[in-house]
Design an enzyme around this catalytic site. Structure first.
Site, PDB file in Angstrom:
ATOM      1  N   GLU A  15      27.020  10.518 -15.735  1.00  0.00           N
ATOM      2  CA  GLU A  15      28.126   9.888 -15.012  1.00  0.00           C
ATOM      3  C   GLU A  15      28.179   8.412 -15.390  1.00  0.00           C
ATOM      4  OE1 GLU A  15      27.587  10.582 -10.865  1.00  0.00           O
ATOM      5  OE2 GLU A  15      27.845  12.755 -11.029  1.00  0.00           O
ATOM      6  N   ASP A  44      29.303   2.416  -2.684  1.00  0.00           N
ATOM      7  CA  ASP A  44      28.133   2.013  -3.450  1.00  0.00           C
ATOM      8  C   ASP A  44      27.239   1.064  -2.683  1.00  0.00           C
ATOM      9  OD1 ASP A  44      28.803   3.499  -5.743  1.00  0.00           O
ATOM     10  OD2 ASP A  44      30.225   1.959  -6.370  1.00  0.00           O
TER      11      ASP A  44
END
Length: 257
Positions: free
Chosen positions: A49, A60
């Site tokens: 990824e 995140d």
């Protein structure tokens, strides 16, 4: 069968977890990123990824967020990432997935993105802030170019909603292990087992699990029926690379298990 599904099922047939490392594009610098990508491919990654940097990465944690902000300040953008991948199309044996937020992809234009991503050898995309109800047209655009829109589900995703994703998804499903942001954690939360068990009932696709993984021992606390087919790890790997350690050293703890 989609190529991403093939990669994960092939690993399972070998009696192991498929390995899905995450790298923020061009972090900590462009040369190190491309070198790290090649080393991951050479050292057991089944799917990789690649994080597309964005200024407001709501899902995140601090490691990935700081990496994203750093490469943005260096001028990295989606066009540059795709051009770099296009130059290397056919070099990597691992499946490639772009992971990023909706805004940069919309700015680029989804039809152009799908075409350019295919030309760059991309097999899938993950868009954390794209809800199921708004994904139909984008999914169809990507699908025409052979690119899977990866479903992202978590502890707060109902079984009914999982079934909606199951009806339209390709490649694999990404189960988020916690309610929160990315980042290495000491252990897997207890809620993971029930989330995985629900996902198993809803999806025929392979199941990848991420958010907090750094070593395979974390998965051994789960009942066998609740263990994923693939492990996704990012923050711990980014920290390892930032500190100047070789990628092969990090991958050894997974491949030699």
């Amino acid at each position: 069968m989609h190529i991403l599904e093939e990669k994960i099922r092939a690993a399972k047939e070998q009696g192991r977890y498929a390995l899905i490392p995450f790298l923020t594009a061009c972090y900590p610098d462009e040369d190190t990123f491309w070198q790290s990508l090649a080393e991951l491919d050479e050292n057991g990654a089944d799917v990789i990824e690649i994080g597309v940097p964005f200024s407001d990465p709501v899902a995140d944690g601090p490691v990935v967020e700081n990496a994203s902000r750093q490469v943005l300040s260096d001028g990295v953008n989606l066009k540059q990432i795709l051009e770099g991948l296009k130059l290397r199309n056919g070099v990597f044996s691992a499946g490639l997935v772009l992971m990023g937020y909706l805004n940069p992809f919309m700015q680029y234009g989804f039809e152009k993105l799908a075409h350019d991503a295919r030309e760059a050898g991309v097999h899938g995309m993950i868009i954390p802030d794209l809800p199921y109800d708004e994904a139909h047209d984008i999914r169809e655009i990507l699908k025409k170019e052979g690119i899977a829109l990866i479903a992202l589900v978590g502890p707060n995703t109902s079984s009914e909603r999982m079934k909606l994703y199951a009806d339209v998804s390709e490649g694999y499903v990404y189960v988020v292990s916690v309610m929160g942001v990315t980042g290495a954690r000491a252990k897997v939360a207890p809620v993971v087992a029930s989330t995985m068990e629900r996902a198993r009932k809803c999806f025929k696709l392979p199941i990848a699990m991420g958010f907090g993984l750094s070593r395979p021992e974390q998965l051994e606390v789960l009942p066998e029926e609740a263990r994923p087919d693939a492990a996704v790890f990012g923050s711990a790997l980014l920290t390892h690379i930032k500190e100047g350690h070789p990628v092969s050293e990090f991958m050894d703890c997974w491949t030699k298990k």
